[in-house]
Scaffold this motif. Structure first.
Motif, PDB file in Angstrom:
ATOM      1  N   SER A  83      47.353  40.060  41.874  1.00 55.61           N
ATOM      2  CA  SER A  83      46.323  40.181  43.112  1.00 55.61           C
ATOM      3  C   SER A  83      47.202  38.745  43.586  1.00 55.61           C
ATOM      4  N   THR A 118      48.981  38.782  47.517  1.00 59.51           N
ATOM      5  CA  THR A 118      48.834  37.203  48.676  1.00 59.51           C
ATOM      6  C   THR A 118      49.719  36.422  49.437  1.00 59.51           C
ATOM      7  N   SER A 165      39.964  33.654  53.236  1.00 59.75           N
ATOM      8  CA  SER A 165      40.835  33.194  51.937  1.00 59.75           C
ATOM      9  C   SER A 165      39.830  32.468  51.501  1.00 59.75           C
TER      10      SER A 165
END
Length: 333
Positions: free
Chosen positions: A276, A280, A253
């Protein structure tokens, strides 16, 4: 003064071999189990007892066990107040066994009682644990693969060397049984703590037969539960996996954040990607729940240990020596 002769109570005969068998709804095969046990034990020329642990059966099993123990002096029964599970039944049998050696086997005759002679021969050579190693299983391909994977995973992640393809079928010396009785844990994984206590151990390969009669008692849910007990009781790997996974995700991350910041400042174009972002967030939420679940499994076992409830509750004992006879035996010996 008149004197009175001292009358000592009769000594109980020493038991050479105890056979411990958990039983749950096995009325369809008890007669065959009795026949094969007698055929395997009678030629050995030793004093034996067979302890059948009724794990809360709700068919005709309790009545059959009482009839069997009434007709056979060497057969005994322990009746639980309800179903406590296979590992609790094995534990109860070990707690009540008085033999110099103790054989643990299942009632479904997948563990052949005829192997007892070979196991005793190895025990007399000095081996204190003789466990059966399943060379071949007569079960479905999916179940064989699941067992194969479980034992290898367990051996990889645990800090105790648990033999591959070895279940609860084993012959134990009385010293090993005494060590197992001394362990206070409530969530019992007998084949694991059998390895943990140590002593001289060896395996005996055999071909595991198909169930003689009746339905399979270890359902998928029970097998998964047993696998969890084994993994959590003898390994910290699930906790470490959660730590490593969290570390990897945190580093990834951070790197992704640095990349997007560089892309924004240098290229000057906003980065689109709500999809996305949503993936996530959901992925991170799943990892967090998984980690909490792993921690919860360990905490639940701590909770069980803190409550100090017994592993099982006995409703009735059939054909065991009375407490008075046992006490007299202890005084004399």
């Amino acid at each position: 003064m008149p004197t009175r002769d001292l009358i000592l109570p009769p000594r109980l005969p020493r038991i050479d071999l105890s056979v411990v068998i958990p039983v749950f709804n096995e009325e369809a095969l008890l007669h065959e189990l009795h026949r094969r046990l007698k055929g395997a034990l009678e030629p050995l020329d030793l004093r034996y007892e067979v302890i059948l642990v009724n794990d809360g059966s709700h068919d005709g099993t309790p009545a059959l066990l009482n009839a069997l123990t009434a007709a056979e002096p060497a057969f005994r029964a322990i009746h639980f107040s309800r179903n406590f599970g296979h590992q609790a039944a094995v534990t109860a049998g070990l707690d009540h066994a008085s033999g110099q050696a103790v054989l643990v086997m299942d009632a479904d005759l997948q563990d052949p009682p005829e192997l007892v002679a070979e196991m005793l021969a190895l025990w007399r050579e000095g081996w204190q644990v003789v466990y059966g190693v399943r060379r071949k299983r007569k079960e479905s391909l999916l179940k064989r693969l699941a067992y194969w994977g479980f034992y290898r995973l367990l051996r990889t992640v645990t800090n105790v060397e648990i033999p591959l393809d070895a279940g609860d079928f084993a012959l134990l010396d009385q010293r090993v049984v005494a060590a197992l009785r001394a362990l206070p844990e409530r969530n019992r994984f007998v084949r694991g703590i059998r390895s943990w206590v140590g002593f001289r151990q060896t395996g005996l390969e055999y071909e595991r037969d198909a169930r003689y009669a009746g339905d399979v008692k270890y359902t998928l849910a029970k097998l998964v539960r047993l696998a969890l007990d084994g993994l959590i009781s003898f390994s910290y790997a699930p906790l470490r996996v959660a730590v490593y996974l969290g570390l990897i995700i945190s580093v990834a991350s951070f790197l992704i954040a640095v990349f997007f910041l560089f892309y924004k400042l240098v290229v000057g174009i906003d980065v689109a990607g709500w999809t996305s972002l949503l993936i996530t967030v959901l992925f991170m939420g799943g990892i967090q729940l998984l980690t909490l679940g792993v921690i919860g499994e360990y905490i639940s076992r701590i909770y069980d240990e803190v409550k100090q409830r017994p592993v099982y509750v006995v409703a009735e004992l059939a054909n065991f020596p009375s407490p008075a006879a046992l006490a007299a035996h202890e005084v004399v010996t």
